[in-house]
Scaffold this active site. Structure first.
Site, mmCIF file in Angstrom:
data_model
loop_
_atom_site.group_PDB
_atom_site.id
_atom_site.type_symbol
_atom_site.label_atom_id
_atom_site.label_comp_id
_atom_site.label_asym_id
_atom_site.label_seq_id
_atom_site.Cartn_x
_atom_site.Cartn_y
_atom_site.Cartn_z
ATOM 1 N N ASN A 16 0.867 -1.335 -0.027
ATOM 2 C CA ASN A 16 0.108 -0.068 0.082
ATOM 3 C C ASN A 16 0.948 1.235 0.097
ATOM 4 O OD1 ASN A 16 -3.093 -0.173 0.187
ATOM 5 N ND2 ASN A 16 -2.112 -1.779 1.716
ATOM 6 N N HIS A 108 -8.079 -0.711 6.697
ATOM 7 C CA HIS A 108 -8.123 -1.847 7.252
ATOM 8 C C HIS A 108 -8.946 -2.802 6.335
ATOM 9 C CE1 HIS A 108 -8.907 -4.780 10.754
ATOM 10 N NE2 HIS A 108 -10.119 -5.121 10.043
HETATM 11 C C1 GAR Z 1 -3.304 -4.316 4.276
HETATM 12 O O1 GAR Z 1 -4.027 -5.177 3.827
HETATM 13 C C2 GAR Z 1 -3.596 -3.611 5.303
HETATM 14 O O2 GAR Z 1 -5.015 -3.315 5.066
HETATM 15 C C3 GAR Z 1 -3.588 -4.372 6.359
HETATM 16 O O3 GAR Z 1 -2.233 -4.972 6.236
HETATM 17 C C4 GAR Z 1 -1.780 -5.147 5.055
HETATM 18 C C5 GAR Z 1 -0.735 -4.515 4.850
HETATM 19 O O4 GAR Z 1 -0.121 -4.659 3.361
HETATM 20 N N1 GAR Z 1 -3.810 -3.716 7.755
HETATM 21 C C6 GAR Z 1 -4.052 -3.919 9.032
HETATM 22 O O5 GAR Z 1 -4.268 -5.231 9.019
HETATM 23 C C7 GAR Z 1 -4.227 -3.031 10.043
HETATM 24 N N2 GAR Z 1 -5.376 -3.550 10.878
HETATM 25 P P1 GAR Z 1 0.975 -3.966 2.850
HETATM 26 O O6 GAR Z 1 2.113 -4.076 4.022
HETATM 27 O O7 GAR Z 1 1.300 -4.878 1.589
HETATM 28 O O8 GAR Z 1 0.427 -2.618 2.605
#
Ligand code: GAR
Length: 208
Positions: A16, A108
Site C-alpha cells: 500500500n 483496514h
Molecule cells: C493491508 O492489507 C492493510 O489493510 C493491513 O495490512 C496489510 C498491509 O499490507 N492492515 C491491517 O490489517 C491493520 N489492521 P502492505 O504492507 O502490503 O501494504
C-alpha cells in the site's frame, strides 16, 4: 499552492505504501501532495527498501521511541501535514492522535465494524472472514483515533467472495481493492481540506 506532505507509517511489506508513493509522484495526485517520509517500527521491513528505491526518506523508530514522543517530534521536524497508516501494527501514540486529528487515516482489510479491533490484522482478518462464511469483504478507510479501528469511516469498498475462496484468495482480492482506492481517497481528503476539490469526492464521508 504548497504540496501537502504525507508521512506513511507501516510495519510490513509495504504494497500500500508503494501504491501511495506511486500515486503522489505523478499525475493529479502529485499536484496536491507528496510522500515525504516513510516510518516503520520494524528494523527489517520490505517497506524500507521500497522507500529507498523511490528515493523517499525513511526511518526505523522502535516502539518505545515512538511512545516517548520521538514520532511526533519527527513528524513536526519534517513538516508533515498528513499521516497515512498502511499496515501499521502498533497503536498510534496519543500525542500523535491529538496533533493529527482529521489528518490521519488508516486502511483496514475488512468491512468495519466487522472483523476489527485488537489482534485483527493481515491474515487474521481474512481467516476470520473465511470462517464466518461472509459473502463479501472489502476495505475500510477511517480516521485514526486512540481506539483500534474505531475512528469514523471515510470510505468502504466491497468485493464479492466465492464459496471456494481461501483466506489467501480473500487477501488477494482485498489488497487489490486497497491499492485501487487508498491513494485516490487520500487525495480526495487532501483536496477537500485544501479547497482544491476539483474531482468527484461525493463517495467520501467528511467529518462534519
Ligand atoms: C493491508 O492489507 C492493510 O489493510 C493491513 O495490512 C496489510 C498491509 O499490507 N492492515 C491491517 O490489517 C491493520 N489492521 P502492505 O504492507 O502490503 O501494504
Amino acid at each position: 499552492m504548497t504540496k501537502a506532505r504525507i508521512a506513511i507509517l507501516a510495519s510490513g511489506s509495504g504494497s500500500n505504501t508503494e501504491a501511495l508513493m506511486s500515486h503522489f509522484s505523478t499525475g493529479p495526485g502529485s499536484e496536491v501532495a507528496e510522500v515525504a517520509w516513510v516510518c516503520t517500527n520494524r528494523k527489517v521491513a520490505g517497506v524500507r527498501e521500497r522507500a529507498q528505491t523511490r528515493g523517499v526518506a525513511e526511518s526505523h523508530l522502535p516502539k518505545a521511541a515512538m511512545a516517548e514522543g520521538e514520532l511526533l517530534r519527527e513528524l513536526r521536524t519534517r513538516n508533515i501535514d498528513w499521516v497515512a497508516l498502511a499496515g501499521f501494527l502498533l497503536r498510534v501514540p496519543a500525542d500523535v492522535c491529538a496533533a493529527f486529528e482529521h489528518r490521519m487515516v488508516n486502511i483496514h482489510p475488512a468491512l468495519l465494524p466487522k472483523h476489527g479491533g485488537t489482534g485483527m490484522y493481515g491474515m487474521h482478518v481474512h481467516r476470520a472472514v473465511h470462517k464466518a462464511k461472509d459473502e463479501t469483504s472489502g476495505t475500510t478507510i477511517h480516521w485514526v483515533n486512540e481506539a483500534y479501528d474505531e475512528g469514523d469511516i471515510v470510505f468502504q469498498g466491497e468485493v464479492a467472495l466465492e464459496r471456494t475462496d481461501t483466506p489467501e484468495d480473500i487477501a488477494t482480492k482485498v489488497l487489490e481493492l486497497e491499492h485501487l482506492h487508498y491513494p485516490v481517497v487520500l487525495e480526495g481528503l487532501i483536496r477537500m481540506a485544501q479547497g482544491t476539490d476539483v474531482r468527484d469526492n461525493t463517495h467520501l464521508k467528511s467529518h462534519n
